[in-house]
Design a protein around this motif. Sequence first.
Motif, PDB file in Angstrom:
ATOM      1  N   MET A  78       0.837  -1.196   0.000  1.00  0.00           N
ATOM      2  CA  MET A  78       0.000   0.000   0.000  1.00  0.00           C
ATOM      3  C   MET A  78       0.872   1.247   0.000  1.00  0.00           C
ATOM      4  O   MET A  78       0.799   2.086   0.871  1.00  0.00           O
ATOM      5  CB  MET A  78      -0.962  -0.027   1.208  1.00  0.00           C
ATOM      6  N   LEU A  88      -2.236   2.689  -3.362  1.00  0.00           N
ATOM      7  CA  LEU A  88      -3.246   3.697  -3.034  1.00  0.00           C
ATOM      8  C   LEU A  88      -4.080   4.056  -4.266  1.00  0.00           C
ATOM      9  O   LEU A  88      -5.320   4.060  -4.208  1.00  0.00           O
ATOM     10  CB  LEU A  88      -2.552   4.952  -2.482  1.00  0.00           C
ATOM     11  N   TYR A  89      -3.399   4.326  -5.380  1.00  0.00           N
ATOM     12  CA  TYR A  89      -4.130   4.719  -6.590  1.00  0.00           C
ATOM     13  C   TYR A  89      -4.935   3.546  -7.152  1.00  0.00           C
ATOM     14  O   TYR A  89      -6.038   3.722  -7.670  1.00  0.00           O
ATOM     15  CB  TYR A  89      -3.163   5.269  -7.641  1.00  0.00           C
ATOM     16  N   GLU A 102      -8.082   3.347  -5.015  1.00  0.00           N
ATOM     17  CA  GLU A 102      -9.018   4.411  -5.388  1.00  0.00           C
ATOM     18  C   GLU A 102      -9.758   4.072  -6.676  1.00  0.00           C
ATOM     19  O   GLU A 102     -10.977   4.235  -6.778  1.00  0.00           O
ATOM     20  CB  GLU A 102      -8.274   5.741  -5.556  1.00  0.00           C
ATOM     21  N   SER A 134       0.635   4.021   5.606  1.00  0.00           N
ATOM     22  CA  SER A 134      -0.023   3.497   4.407  1.00  0.00           C
ATOM     23  C   SER A 134      -0.208   4.605   3.385  1.00  0.00           C
ATOM     24  O   SER A 134      -0.502   5.740   3.735  1.00  0.00           O
ATOM     25  CB  SER A 134      -1.385   2.925   4.785  1.00  0.00           C
ATOM     26  N   GLY A 135      -0.032   4.234   2.110  1.00  0.00           N
ATOM     27  CA  GLY A 135      -0.133   5.210   1.024  1.00  0.00           C
ATOM     28  C   GLY A 135       1.216   5.766   0.640  1.00  0.00           C
ATOM     29  O   GLY A 135       1.451   6.119  -0.509  1.00  0.00           O
ATOM     30  N   LEU A 176       0.384  11.541   0.759  1.00  0.00           N
ATOM     31  CA  LEU A 176      -0.086  10.213   0.356  1.00  0.00           C
ATOM     32  C   LEU A 176      -0.755   9.490   1.521  1.00  0.00           C
ATOM     33  O   LEU A 176      -1.800   8.850   1.358  1.00  0.00           O
ATOM     34  CB  LEU A 176       1.087   9.386  -0.191  1.00  0.00           C
ATOM     35  N   ASN A 177      -0.166   9.608   2.702  1.00  0.00           N
ATOM     36  CA  ASN A 177      -0.712   8.962   3.888  1.00  0.00           C
ATOM     37  C   ASN A 177      -2.074   9.560   4.269  1.00  0.00           C
ATOM     38  O   ASN A 177      -3.023   8.835   4.569  1.00  0.00           O
ATOM     39  CB  ASN A 177       0.294   9.108   5.048  1.00  0.00           C
ATOM     40  N   ARG A 182      -4.128  11.001   2.250  1.00  0.00           N
ATOM     41  CA  ARG A 182      -5.060  10.620   1.181  1.00  0.00           C
ATOM     42  C   ARG A 182      -5.594   9.209   1.425  1.00  0.00           C
ATOM     43  O   ARG A 182      -6.780   8.937   1.261  1.00  0.00           O
ATOM     44  CB  ARG A 182      -4.353  10.732  -0.185  1.00  0.00           C
ATOM     45  N   TYR A 183      -4.672   8.297   1.849  1.00  0.00           N
ATOM     46  CA  TYR A 183      -5.104   6.932   2.148  1.00  0.00           C
ATOM     47  C   TYR A 183      -6.034   6.908   3.366  1.00  0.00           C
ATOM     48  O   TYR A 183      -7.058   6.222   3.369  1.00  0.00           O
ATOM     49  CB  TYR A 183      -3.899   6.008   2.403  1.00  0.00           C
ATOM     50  N   GLU A 188      -9.651   4.860   4.539  1.00  0.00           N
ATOM     51  CA  GLU A 188      -9.772   3.938   5.674  1.00  0.00           C
ATOM     52  C   GLU A 188     -10.794   4.449   6.701  1.00  0.00           C
ATOM     53  O   GLU A 188     -11.598   3.684   7.231  1.00  0.00           O
ATOM     54  CB  GLU A 188      -8.406   3.747   6.337  1.00  0.00           C
TER      55      GLU A 188
END
Length: 573
Positions: free
Chosen positions: A9, A14-15, A18, A42-43, A113-114, A116-117, A121
Amino acid sequence: MKQIAIIGMGPRGLYALENLLLALSRIHKQVNIQIFDANNASGAGNVWNTRQPDSNWINITERALVGIEKRPKISYANRVIEAFPSYHEWCNFTQPYHKPDAFPPRNKLGKYLNERYKTIENALCNLNSFNFNKLEIENINLKDDQVEITSNNNSWICDDVLLTIGHQSTELSNQLKQWQSYVATHQSLSLFKESYPIHHLKTVKNQETINIGIRGFGLAMIDVMRYLTINDFGNFKVINNDTFETIYYKSKSQDLKLIPFSLDGLPLVPKPLNESIDSWYQPTKEELDSFKSEIEAVSHQTTETDTIDFLTHPIAKIISRVYLDLKSNGILHDLSSSELEVIILNWLNDDHYNHPLIQDSNSSTYQLIQNYIEMALGTIPVSLDYCIGQVWRHCQPTLYKAFSHAKVTNDIIDKVIALDERSKRYSYGPPIESMQQVLALVDADILTLDFVTDPDIDLTAEGWTLKNSNNKSITCSVMINSVLDAPKLLEVNTPLIKDLLQNDLIQPIHSKLGIETTADGYVITPEAKDDVPIAVLGRLAKGSVIGVDAILECFGPRIEDWAKAYVKRINAN
């Protein structure tokens, strides 16, 4: 309910998640999603880990991260995952045309990125069919048309697996194996087989007297160099904001010596200072369209070819036009467009090719770095090789799109990847400030370039004794390997990949390359094997796809293609 496991992840995982949720929401379908990742953010993955020090910088301009676009609002399983801003919106990015490009710490992009993830969640956390498992998967096996995945103490059955794992360790080279054995019997010596995570170098960071060898002279070497020298004894100071000219000052005395070396000793080449100078190298839309068509005419057909002229000839044409348009910003010459093309092709075919328009690689490394910095600043005429590298960078996204899943021989795929890898000394170059820091450390007598080109190395009781062609020698008690392994599938030594190979569930596209996959990411199994429901996106698919190491490729069409294909598969069943 169908079950899918996503293993890894980082940004690509991540992408993929999504796009999976988006595609499922369109057909009002739900699946059981199990995510597996041992990382703490994550992400972000390892490369963009949020806990890494600020001394690890990104080497793509923050301006170029415009490619990380916003995520739309997603309605899935009676939950709403709110839209998430683009990277530029998230950090309120603005970049005046003539201002120097920014290269922030990698942990900044990691935080984006984190976050966004986490929004995914948080929206799905009370859904029984969405689970995050903070652990490492070690085995994947087929079991009655399904896939069994196993960690060190548990197992899961699922219908599909998506592997989005990044860099995997490979078998040590013979040189590193020899060094490892030697260090095991000489406990006063230290060998770091990998540079990352960089925190593990802290045991050698603040020593008063120490010589440290660094195997490799690329981007990881710069991370290592910066981490070791921004210390209790000193730091860098930029003394000219226009050129990033830098000094290294000591707050107290330290006898530290860094000794980097590589096979060719050639330095990294910094990217242009700003958008204004970078625009000198930008191909036109028509040139990029034509470039794409010429590559696809070969890569998407089953026409036999035994050369990579289909790539080098069209790009040489673009570079020739760009170099002529540089006029006084390039080295003065009276060559025609076709004469320039011949020189460019000669250099692309042979990196030892010499010409007055090409930077003389026999110059001292210090002088080479200085020259390339000044070219990046636009203060001295640009050499042809600098121009080739920058135009190549602008053409890379088009090349990656046009050549992935090419229907040419494995040997041709290998040659295209090798040329693209060679270009990365220029096209993946660091910011100017990084190379000014290298010079500052040389001036401060902390980093030496005397052994940078393929030194002889002897193992002694005191450590590694490096000897250069002038018979000068130096001994270091610590050695750091900063060479990143290429994704050669047959040499990967992580249990998961070895297991997949052993069970004939994956095969390499070429002995030197990664896993063979279809255009939508599913693995192509060895002959006489049924298709298996395993997809691979990213670094391990190098060969089937190219450009796997670029962050923007993690947010590209290949991931979208996989999600569409997966949803189509489950919708058909």
